[in-house]
Write an enzyme that holds these catalytic residues in place. Structure first.
Site, PDB file in Angstrom:
ATOM      1  N   CYS A  51       0.831  -1.210   0.000  1.00 44.13           N
ATOM      2  CA  CYS A  51       0.000   0.000   0.000  1.00 44.13           C
ATOM      3  C   CYS A  51       0.864   1.259   0.000  1.00 44.13           C
ATOM      4  O   CYS A  51       0.573   2.213  -0.713  1.00 44.13           O
ATOM      5  CB  CYS A  51      -0.928   0.012   1.210  1.00 44.13           C
ATOM      6  N   GLY A  52       1.908   1.239   0.799  1.00 41.63           N
ATOM      7  CA  GLY A  52       2.802   2.390   0.833  1.00 41.63           C
ATOM      8  C   GLY A  52       3.431   2.655  -0.520  1.00 41.63           C
ATOM      9  O   GLY A  52       3.497   3.794  -0.980  1.00 41.63           O
TER      10      GLY A  52
END
Length: 164
Positions: A51-52
């Site tokens: 996600c990052g």
């Protein structure tokens, strides 16, 4: 309209919503961006490596989103407090929306909620009228990148819906 996985499909009107958003917690939803494309990037959780990387990629591609006059909204079931810290740590300047309470309500309405209690990793592109023009569901551990989004925005540009 949805596919067997439940993800909202092209041609569907986008469900309306407002959610608390970074940086200040004000309520934001796709209706505020009518007249321009909106990209909804559902993702499982702040602080996960995939996600990052995905959100950082979209931040790096911000100038391209701007060329299409497209609004980009990241959405997960994390709280606004988590989103603020995550955005600050990763340099994310586009709004991250907290689909926190009731947990995952917006993700469910888009068919992008996973039984594990997180948003699915799903992308939805809305045209200037709020109609879904493209949607894509990725595996939780796969960064879908931005190519599909830009292809969808290119199609809108070719239709004369947006300028590039």
């Amino acid at each position: 309209m949805s596919d067997p996985n439940g993800l909202i499909q092209p041609g569907s009107p986008a469900p309306g919503f407002t959610l608390a958003a970074t940086p200040d917690g004000h309520q934001i939803g796709p209706e505020q961006f009518r007249g321009r494309p909106v990209v909804l990037a559902f993702y499982p959780a702040d602080w996960s490596p995939v996600c990052g990387d995905q959100m950082a990629l979209y931040q790096a591609a911000a100038p391209v989103f701007d060329q299409y006059q497209a609004a980009l909204l990241g959405i997960s079931v994390d709280s606004i407090w988590s989103h603020r810290a995550f955005a600050q740590a990763r340099g994310i300047e586009f709004p991250l929306l907290a689909d926190f309470e009731p947990k995952g309500e917006v993700a469910r309405r888009y068919g992008a909620y996973a039984p594990r209690g997180e948003a699915d990793r799903a992308l939805v592109v809305l045209d200037q009228t709020g109609t879904v023009t493209w949607s894509h569901l990725s595996a939780p551990d796969v960064n879908p990148g931005a190519d599909g989004i830009f292809d969808a925005l290119d199609r809108l540009a070719q239709q004369g819906v947006v300028t590039r």
